[in-house]
Design a protein around this motif. Structure first.
Motif, mmCIF file in Angstrom:
data_model
loop_
_atom_site.group_PDB
_atom_site.id
_atom_site.type_symbol
_atom_site.label_atom_id
_atom_site.label_comp_id
_atom_site.label_asym_id
_atom_site.label_seq_id
_atom_site.Cartn_x
_atom_site.Cartn_y
_atom_site.Cartn_z
ATOM 1 N N SER A 1 1.103 5.051 11.869
ATOM 2 C CA SER A 1 -0.193 4.600 11.365
ATOM 3 C C SER A 1 -0.736 3.424 12.163
ATOM 4 O O SER A 1 0.007 2.716 12.847
ATOM 5 C CB SER A 1 -0.072 4.194 9.886
ATOM 6 N N GLY B 1 9.134 3.174 11.550
ATOM 7 C CA GLY B 1 8.863 3.438 10.141
ATOM 8 C C GLY B 1 10.131 3.647 9.339
ATOM 9 O O GLY B 1 10.243 3.186 8.198
ATOM 10 N N SER C 1 5.813 -5.018 6.920
ATOM 11 C CA SER C 1 6.468 -4.981 8.227
ATOM 12 C C SER C 1 7.819 -5.693 8.140
ATOM 13 O O SER C 1 8.007 -6.609 7.340
ATOM 14 C CB SER C 1 5.593 -5.648 9.288
ATOM 15 N N THR D 1 -3.239 0.123 11.169
ATOM 16 C CA THR D 1 -3.894 -0.564 10.060
ATOM 17 C C THR D 1 -4.181 -2.010 10.457
ATOM 18 O O THR D 1 -4.041 -2.399 11.612
ATOM 19 C CB THR D 1 -3.037 -0.492 8.783
ATOM 20 N N ALA E 1 -0.986 -4.010 6.256
ATOM 21 C CA ALA E 1 0.460 -4.056 6.491
ATOM 22 C C ALA E 1 1.144 -5.213 5.779
ATOM 23 O O ALA E 1 2.366 -5.362 5.887
ATOM 24 C CB ALA E 1 0.727 -4.167 7.993
ATOM 25 N N TRP F 1 6.121 -2.474 13.031
ATOM 26 C CA TRP F 1 5.220 -1.600 12.277
ATOM 27 C C TRP F 1 5.354 -0.191 12.833
ATOM 28 O O TRP F 1 5.673 -0.015 14.019
ATOM 29 C CB TRP F 1 3.770 -2.076 12.363
ATOM 30 N N ASN F 2 5.126 0.797 11.983
ATOM 31 C CA ASN F 2 5.268 2.179 12.464
ATOM 32 C C ASN F 2 3.979 2.640 13.147
ATOM 33 O O ASN F 2 3.389 3.661 12.819
ATOM 34 C CB ASN F 2 5.651 3.121 11.314
ATOM 35 N N LYS G 1 0.128 4.273 0.467
ATOM 36 C CA LYS G 1 -0.170 5.253 1.524
ATOM 37 C C LYS G 1 0.755 5.088 2.726
ATOM 38 O O LYS G 1 1.113 6.070 3.377
ATOM 39 C CB LYS G 1 -1.631 5.158 1.951
ATOM 40 N N PHE G 2 1.176 3.850 3.014
ATOM 41 C CA PHE G 2 2.061 3.632 4.157
ATOM 42 C C PHE G 2 3.509 3.990 3.819
ATOM 43 O O PHE G 2 4.252 4.452 4.687
ATOM 44 C CB PHE G 2 1.949 2.186 4.640
ATOM 45 N N LYS H 1 0.833 -1.203 0.000
ATOM 46 C CA LYS H 1 0.000 0.000 0.000
ATOM 47 C C LYS H 1 0.867 1.252 0.000
ATOM 48 O O LYS H 1 1.596 1.533 0.955
ATOM 49 C CB LYS H 1 -0.930 0.000 1.222
ATOM 50 N N ALA I 1 3.461 7.640 4.218
ATOM 51 C CA ALA I 1 3.403 8.002 5.634
ATOM 52 C C ALA I 1 4.769 7.841 6.300
ATOM 53 O O ALA I 1 5.199 8.701 7.083
ATOM 54 C CB ALA I 1 2.359 7.153 6.349
#
Length: 409
Positions: A297, A345, A308, A299, A304, A313-314, A286-287, A284, A290
């Motif tokens: 984020s 992230g 990851s 999700t 994810a 994960w951020n 968008k991540f 994705k 980000a």
């Protein structure tokens, strides 16, 4: 100079979708490697189409079901042809192989469309996931017909290798090709105290994004806003229709903002991205945006997927909606948790999507493949069968349409 021909399903719109970003990254990769780039598409341009000419990329308009493409590719003599998603391969693949068979054919899958469709159907029909259908057959056939297919997700690589048992030599894992996040970029990020509100971003032509916004509106935001007084949720996305704008409710602090001119600059002003994605495929964008913006984020596992790093994960990964709300509130309010998520992230993006790590090995592999292309093709006997038997139906349908169009003229 060696040439790469990109056949685009559409003209790239990197500010509208991750697909546009992805194809533009491939264009730049080959260009930096010394290739002359030609980008061709039968689609109409929009005002958001990327100005490829400004990057010394030659643009060509081509027609569907028209023999003018045969003359075009014969004159161009490309060393490599990259199909933008499997539909482009269905439309033009047989013409490439018939009129310029020496070209190395690469399919950029973007994501596996059949996987996204299967997950979507399972959610909407409340059934188990069934991978097997018409789109699956078409997409895997396109993969088998090509010399190499680019897979953006490790999960999708595993699915193709273990469930569908495709030959490993036809697949290549190539994630997003991002610049590493350096210390200078981190120092320029907006601070925790300067940021406010939640954000979601996603192209509304993409069904998983529309479904996610509906879930945010009906299930997530009513509970989350109770926990954080005065906080707003801002929804961004290209191609928002009237049904999207009907969700705009200022009294509920749920605001539809429409298109973001620059996704990363937009995300830099928000404290957290929330995206309870229920279905989809690929990685994705968008991540990625980000993480580049220093925005943590929350999700789901699907959101994810394949992003990851070693379980990091951020922010948080939560499939249970109640837990999702709790973790979103925690991430928003706790400075220490937020900073830790931001640092994760950086680690994730630099280890999983670094251009420096993935570009050179891929370009070396392509050169090696081109040198021994005949052997590679002989080993893909199933692909030869698909090219010569039933799947020639697309070829003869195209020729029939061309003749029909001539009569209309």
């Amino acid at each position: 100079m060696k040439k790469v021909l990109f056949i685009g399903l559409v003209w790239p719109e990197p500010q509208s979708s991750a697909a546009g970003t992805r194809i533009l990254q491939l264009v730049r990769m080959f260009q930096h490697a010394g290739y002359e780039i030609v980008f061709a598409s039968a689609a109409a341009k929009s005002s958001y189409s990327h100005p490829l000419l400004q990057e010394n990329v030659r643009e060509e308009y081509i027609q569907l079901n028209d023999s003018s493409f045969d003359d075009f590719i014969t004159c161009l003599e490309p060393h490599i042809v990259v199909f933008d998603r499997f539909v482009s391969e269905e439309q033009y693949g047989w013409r490439v192989r018939q009129y310029w068979p020496s070209a190395l054919t690469i399919l950029d899958t973007e994501d596996l469309h059949f996987l996204r469709k299967a997950r979507q159907d399972a959610i909407k029909q409340n059934t188990i996931i069934d991978f097997y259908g018409d789109i699956t057959t078409r997409e895997i056939a396109a993969i088998l017909r090509c010399d190499l297919s680019l897979i953006i997700s490790k999960s999708e690589m595993k699915l193709l290798l273990e469930t569908f048992r495709l030959p490993a030599e036809l697949l290549y894992y190539l994630p997003f090709l991002e610049s590493k996040i350096e210390a200078s970029a981190k120092h320029a990020w907006t601070s925790f105290s300067q940021r406010k509100n939640f954000v979601f971003i996603g192209n509304f032509l993409h069904e998983p994004n529309w479904h996610t916004v509906q879930l945010l509106k009906t299930r997530i935001w009513p509970e989350l806003r109770k926990r954080l007084s005065g906080v707003e949720l801002h929804i961004y996305g290209a191609y928002a229709s009237e049904k999207v704008y009907q969700l705009h409710q200022p009294k509920e602090n749920f605001l539809i903002k429409g298109r973001a001119d620059d996704a990363r600059k937009t995300l830099e002003t928000y404290r957290a991205l929330i995206a309870p994605i229920q279905f989809g495929a690929g990685v994705k964008g968008k991540f990625i945006d980000a993480m580049q913006a220093g925005t943590p984020s929350v999700t789901t596992a699907v959101g994810a997927e394949s992003m990851s790093a070693e379980g990091l994960w951020n922010g948080y990964i939560e499939d249970d909606l109640n837990s999702f709300v709790e973790k979103a509130a925690l991430l928003y309010a706790d400075l220490e948790v937020w900073h830790e998520a931001q640092e994760k992230g950086v680690t994730i993006l630099n280890s999983t999507s670094s251009r420096e790590r993935f570009e050179t090995p891929f370009l070396i592999y392509v050169d090696e493949l081109k040198e021994d292309l005949d052997t590679h093709r002989r080993q893909n006997f199933v692909g030869q069968i698909l090219q010569s038997q039933y799947y020639n139906a697309s070829k003869y349908m195209s020729l029939w349409i061309e003749e029909k169009n001539k009569n209309i003229r």
